[in-house]
Scaffold this motif. Structure first.
Motif, mmCIF file in Angstrom:
data_model
loop_
_atom_site.group_PDB
_atom_site.id
_atom_site.type_symbol
_atom_site.label_atom_id
_atom_site.label_comp_id
_atom_site.label_asym_id
_atom_site.label_seq_id
_atom_site.Cartn_x
_atom_site.Cartn_y
_atom_site.Cartn_z
ATOM 1 N N GLY A 218 9.062 -0.378 -22.543
ATOM 2 C CA GLY A 218 9.550 0.876 -21.930
ATOM 3 C C GLY A 218 8.388 2.012 -21.839
ATOM 4 N N GLU A 219 7.291 1.818 -22.517
ATOM 5 C CA GLU A 219 6.303 2.884 -22.839
ATOM 6 C C GLU A 219 4.937 2.663 -22.182
ATOM 7 N N SER A 220 4.425 3.661 -21.807
ATOM 8 C CA SER A 220 2.969 3.535 -21.064
ATOM 9 C C SER A 220 2.341 4.777 -21.471
ATOM 10 N N ALA A 221 1.000 5.065 -20.986
ATOM 11 C CA ALA A 221 0.202 6.111 -21.219
ATOM 12 C C ALA A 221 0.706 7.091 -20.273
ATOM 13 N N LYS A 222 1.493 6.983 -19.499
ATOM 14 C CA LYS A 222 2.035 8.037 -18.636
ATOM 15 C C LYS A 222 3.383 8.677 -19.030
ATOM 16 N N GLY A 223 3.843 8.064 -19.881
ATOM 17 C CA GLY A 223 5.313 8.431 -20.617
ATOM 18 C C GLY A 223 6.300 7.103 -20.604
ATOM 19 N N ASN A 224 7.379 7.562 -21.009
ATOM 20 C CA ASN A 224 8.532 6.774 -21.036
ATOM 21 C C ASN A 224 9.239 6.064 -19.564
ATOM 22 N N ALA A 225 9.434 5.003 -19.686
ATOM 23 C CA ALA A 225 10.126 4.809 -18.108
ATOM 24 C C ALA A 225 11.124 5.330 -17.866
ATOM 25 N N ASP A 226 12.072 5.989 -18.878
ATOM 26 C CA ASP A 226 13.235 6.487 -18.288
ATOM 27 C C ASP A 226 12.895 7.623 -17.548
ATOM 28 N N HIS A 227 11.730 7.989 -17.616
ATOM 29 C CA HIS A 227 11.278 9.545 -17.088
ATOM 30 C C HIS A 227 10.961 9.475 -15.468
ATOM 31 N N PHE A 228 10.891 8.252 -15.062
ATOM 32 C CA PHE A 228 10.169 7.651 -13.830
ATOM 33 C C PHE A 228 11.248 7.080 -13.066
ATOM 34 N N THR A 229 11.088 7.281 -11.568
ATOM 35 C CA THR A 229 11.642 6.509 -10.482
ATOM 36 C C THR A 229 10.681 5.478 -10.278
ATOM 37 N N PHE A 230 11.273 4.387 -9.877
ATOM 38 C CA PHE A 230 10.298 3.043 -9.455
ATOM 39 C C PHE A 230 10.489 2.713 -8.124
ATOM 40 N N MET A 231 9.515 2.153 -7.279
ATOM 41 C CA MET A 231 9.610 1.465 -6.217
ATOM 42 C C MET A 231 8.581 0.394 -5.768
ATOM 43 N N LEU A 232 8.787 -0.363 -5.120
ATOM 44 C CA LEU A 232 7.759 -1.341 -4.889
ATOM 45 C C LEU A 232 7.191 -1.142 -3.321
ATOM 46 N N CYS A 233 5.884 -0.957 -3.146
ATOM 47 C CA CYS A 233 5.149 -0.766 -1.738
ATOM 48 C C CYS A 233 4.116 -1.908 -1.709
ATOM 49 N N GLY A 234 3.931 -2.073 -0.487
ATOM 50 C CA GLY A 234 2.882 -2.953 -0.150
ATOM 51 C C GLY A 234 1.305 -2.155 0.074
ATOM 52 N N SER A 235 0.360 -3.007 0.331
ATOM 53 C CA SER A 235 -1.067 -2.264 0.065
ATOM 54 C C SER A 235 -1.068 -1.295 1.406
ATOM 55 N N GLY A 236 -1.556 -0.185 1.150
ATOM 56 C CA GLY A 236 -1.999 0.899 2.299
ATOM 57 C C GLY A 236 -0.735 1.427 2.748
ATOM 58 N N SER A 237 0.546 1.262 2.219
ATOM 59 C CA SER A 237 1.776 1.902 2.528
ATOM 60 C C SER A 237 2.381 2.494 1.306
ATOM 61 N N GLU A 238 3.124 3.684 1.598
ATOM 62 C CA GLU A 238 3.942 4.251 0.651
ATOM 63 C C GLU A 238 5.339 4.211 0.765
ATOM 64 N N ASP A 239 5.948 3.405 1.962
ATOM 65 C CA ASP A 239 7.249 2.928 2.184
ATOM 66 C C ASP A 239 7.403 1.879 1.339
ATOM 67 N N PRO A 240 8.832 2.044 0.520
ATOM 68 C CA PRO A 240 9.293 1.120 -0.092
ATOM 69 C C PRO A 240 9.654 -0.213 0.405
ATOM 70 N N LEU A 241 9.330 -1.359 -0.320
ATOM 71 C CA LEU A 241 9.880 -2.756 0.349
ATOM 72 C C LEU A 241 11.508 -2.709 -0.028
ATOM 73 N N LYS A 242 12.036 -3.499 0.851
ATOM 74 C CA LYS A 242 13.481 -3.933 0.798
ATOM 75 C C LYS A 242 13.654 -4.889 -0.545
ATOM 76 N N GLU A 243 14.884 -4.492 -1.165
ATOM 77 C CA GLU A 243 14.795 -5.179 -2.589
ATOM 78 C C GLU A 243 15.322 -6.660 -2.238
ATOM 79 N N ASP A 244 15.969 -6.988 -1.160
ATOM 80 C CA ASP A 244 16.502 -8.327 -0.899
ATOM 81 C C ASP A 244 15.182 -9.123 -0.141
#
Length: 665
Positions: free
Chosen positions: A137-163
């Motif tokens: 839960g820790e990184s050089a940027k801070g604790n994971a609880d302080h961040f929102t997460f999403m998964l994107c493809g290369s060259g795009s900032e649109d999140p991929l569908k979870e399913d």
């Protein structure tokens, strides 16, 4: 004896067969003889190849039938043949300064290769990414609880569908290796907060004081300093939030100052860069006019007005994300220092390899000084010397470290390890980013692999430009009319390329495609592996079609060179005659000679769309010769030359001499 009988059927002379029986030369012994020894018994080359590959009837009977001996085709008749897993690349991008930026390996990021199931969904991959980049839960940027997460493809900032599954994404994109990014953003971070932050980019290295900006693009030698020099930057006692890589200044009524003497500063489209000096409280703003085209990535700064917002104290400290300095590719206008590289003319390749083995050299404003064969320093300095050094490097590199004729392929050598090959890649990048130079003689299939570009075209066209013209003629005739082709020549050519398969009319095309792929992609695979990380960002901003267009545009053509000549608006009849001589001289040159002309005038043997300014000067018959100034692309000609034959002889004498000394500052 079956072996002798088979040779007799092929027409081997009877006296040779009798001698083989006397000397007990059977099929096993024939395989152990070299070409010279075997030719004493079997004079024709094709018969010798047949003899070395001949197999007794008993051994042929022991082999399995062809239908049973063939391997099952992949994915047919075997439920376990189709793989259920796929390899993907997973990276980390963090939101900062109004955009997502990749987190590098030293900060806990980097690109990871993982194997996942085809049925795995994006949500499961995202969880894997969290565990990789946020261990416990820790990184050089801070604790994971302080961040929102999403998964994107290369060259795009649109999140991929979870399913969505990995398998369906591969089928939709048809990528060879899928690259995904875990995108993070602070929960309380708003888009308008970034615009109120003034950041101070700490330069990697400091520069020595400079008396003023260089207006010609050339750097004085007194400005140079080694890359490992300690920084000379000071920060005043104001409210500062400092990370390991950048300092963010926050304040309400704080006046901040720039010190334009210690460093050359360049603005960024996102950051407002400045240097803080505790000795004064005046704001010394600046502005620049950057040019994003390759070849103009380093610019000097000029003064302009800048207003510091007064509400920056309200920005939370955690809204500022500490990040490793951006790479040279992401932001080529970082604060840089001057670095002078001394190149000995007789050791150009070795000296440039040694200089560019330093990983930080791409972050410096590099200038070149050259030492002549007599040990004296060349007086010339500036972009013209840089272009000429890069051009000279690639000319010697083609001759000593590549194979091929029209197209070249780098070859492995025991003195060139990973460090040396990566240095060559940095020279590649410097030439492209500083003045748009590409080593266009490298074979397109190799270039596309090194730049990670897809290649759907056949290798045969490039391969026929790689081999010699004589070999091309032999193979082309065999492809068109195999029955009437000279088989001895065909076998000789294939043997020189390590072919061990007997060519036939049905398999010759396939054999040549396999040899082409082996020599142009497989053999230089280690070199490609060393180049890819450094050339990655160059390839990301380019397509295969764009690369082909660039290489075609860079080739010197007489019409393009003639169009880029600029003559004085008004010329007397004698100068008009000389200008016509010059145009005629250019139109008569072939591509190689045009490259010499361009290198003499601009420092580069490629057509970089630079205007060559032609001027005229009174010269005596004894001193009459063309004089070029590469930094300003100026060509100085004698104002009087009566005949074209004299003009051509004098110009060719200069171009073919190869002794060009830059002695004008």
């Amino acid at each position: 004896m079956d072996f002798i009988f088979a040779l007799r059927e092929r027409g081997v002379p009877e006296e040779n067969l009798t001698k083989m029986e006397e000397d007990k030369i059977d099929c096993d012994v024939a395989r152990l003889l070299n070409e010279e020894e075997l030719s004493k018994y079997i004079p024709r080359y094709g018969d010798r190849v047949f003899a070395k590959n001949w197999m007794p009837a008993k051994r042929r009977k022991m082999k399995l039938p062809a239908a049973q001996n063939q391997k099952k085709k992949y994915g047919f008749g075997n439920r376990n043949a189709e793989t259920k897993t796929r390899k993907i690349e997973l990276g980390w991008m963090n939101y900062q300064d109004s955009s997502y930026k990749q987190v590098r390996r030293p900060k806990g990021g980097g690109t990871r290769e993982i194997v996942v199931q085809k049925e795995d969904t994006m949500s499961s991959v995202l969880n894997v990414g969290k565990s990789l980049f946020f261990p416990n839960g820790e990184s050089a940027k801070g604790n994971a609880d302080h961040f929102t997460f999403m998964l994107c493809g290369s060259g795009s900032e649109d999140p991929l569908k979870e399913d969505q599954t990995i398998g369906s994404l591969y089928e939709a994109t048809h990528f060879r290796i899928l690259r995904l990014y875990v995108c993070t953003r602070l929960k309380d971070q708003e888009s308008d907060e970034i615009d109120t932050i003034l950041t101070l980019k700490k330069p990697r290295h400091a520069s020595t004081p400079d008396d003023g900006p260089c207006t010609s693009g050339c750097n004085d030698q007194n400005r140079s300093q080694t890359l490992q020099s300690p920084p000379l930057m000071h920060v005043s006692s104001i409210d500062v939030l400092q990370s390991s890589e950048e300092v963010v200044c926050l304040g309400n009524d704080v006046d901040t100052s720039f010190d334009m003497v210690s460093d050359t500063l360049v603005d960024s489209p996102v950051h407002v860069d400045f240097v803080v000096d505790e000795t004064t409280t005046d704001v010394v703003p600046f502005n620049s006019d950057p040019d994003v085209f390759p070849g103009n990535s380093i610019h000097e700064s000029t003064n302009a007005e800048e207003t510091v917002p007064e509400d920056t104290m309200s920005v939370p400290s955690q809204a500022v994300d500490s990040q490793e300095p951006e790479s040279f590719f992401e932001n080529p206008r970082n604060v840089t220092e001057s670095e002078t590289v001394v190149i000995r003319r007789v050791h150009c390749v070795n000296d440039m390899i040694q200089a560019f083995s330093d990983k930080n050299i791409l972050h410096a404003n590099v200038t070149f000084k050259r030492v002549l064969e007599n040990g004296e320093e060349e007086a010339g300095i500036g972009d013209g010397v840089l272009q000429d050094c890069v051009t000279e490097f690639w000319h010697i590199f083609y001759a000593t470290r590549t194979c091929g004729t029209t197209f070249k392929i780098p070859t492995l050598h025991h003195t060139y390890q990973e460090r040396e090959w990566q240095a060559v890649a940095r020279i590649f990048v410097l030439g492209w980013l500083r003045f748009g130079y590409l080593p266009i003689q490298l074979a397109p299939p190799f270039l596309k692999e090194a730049l990670s570009l897809p290649s759907e075209t056949s290798l045969m066209e490039a391969y026929f430009s790689y081999i010699s013209q004589a070999e091309k003629d032999v193979l082309s005739e065999a492809l068109q009319d195999f029955q009437n082709a000279d088989m001895d020549e065909v076998l000789s050519v294939l043997s020189s390329h390590s072919c061990t398969v007997l060519p036939k009319e049905k398999n010759l095309q396939k054999i040549l495609e396999e040899i082409a792929h082996k020599e142009m992609v497989q053999q230089p695979a280690y070199i490609i592996k060393c180049w890819r990380p450094i050339l990655q960002s160059v390839g990301e901003n380019m397509t295969a079609e764009r690369l082909e267009q660039i290489t075609n545009d860079l080739q010197p053509k007489a019409r393009n060179v003639a169009k880029n000549l600029k003559f004085p608006l008004s010329m007397p009849p004698s100068e008009t005659t000389v200008s016509n001589h010059l145009l005629r001289f250019i139109r008569e040159r072939d591509q190689k000679e045009l490259g010499l002309f361009l290198r003499y005038c601009t420092g580069s043997d490629l057509f970089l769309s630079k205007t060559i300014h032609v001027t005229f000067k009174e010269m005596s018959e004894f001193t009459r010769r063309p004089i070029a100034h590469t930094c300003t692309q100026q060509l100085e000609l004698a104002s009087d030359c009566s005949t074209y034959a004299e003009f051509r002889a004098e110009f060719c004498s200069v171009l073919n001499s190869g002794v060009w000394v830059m002695d004008i500052l």
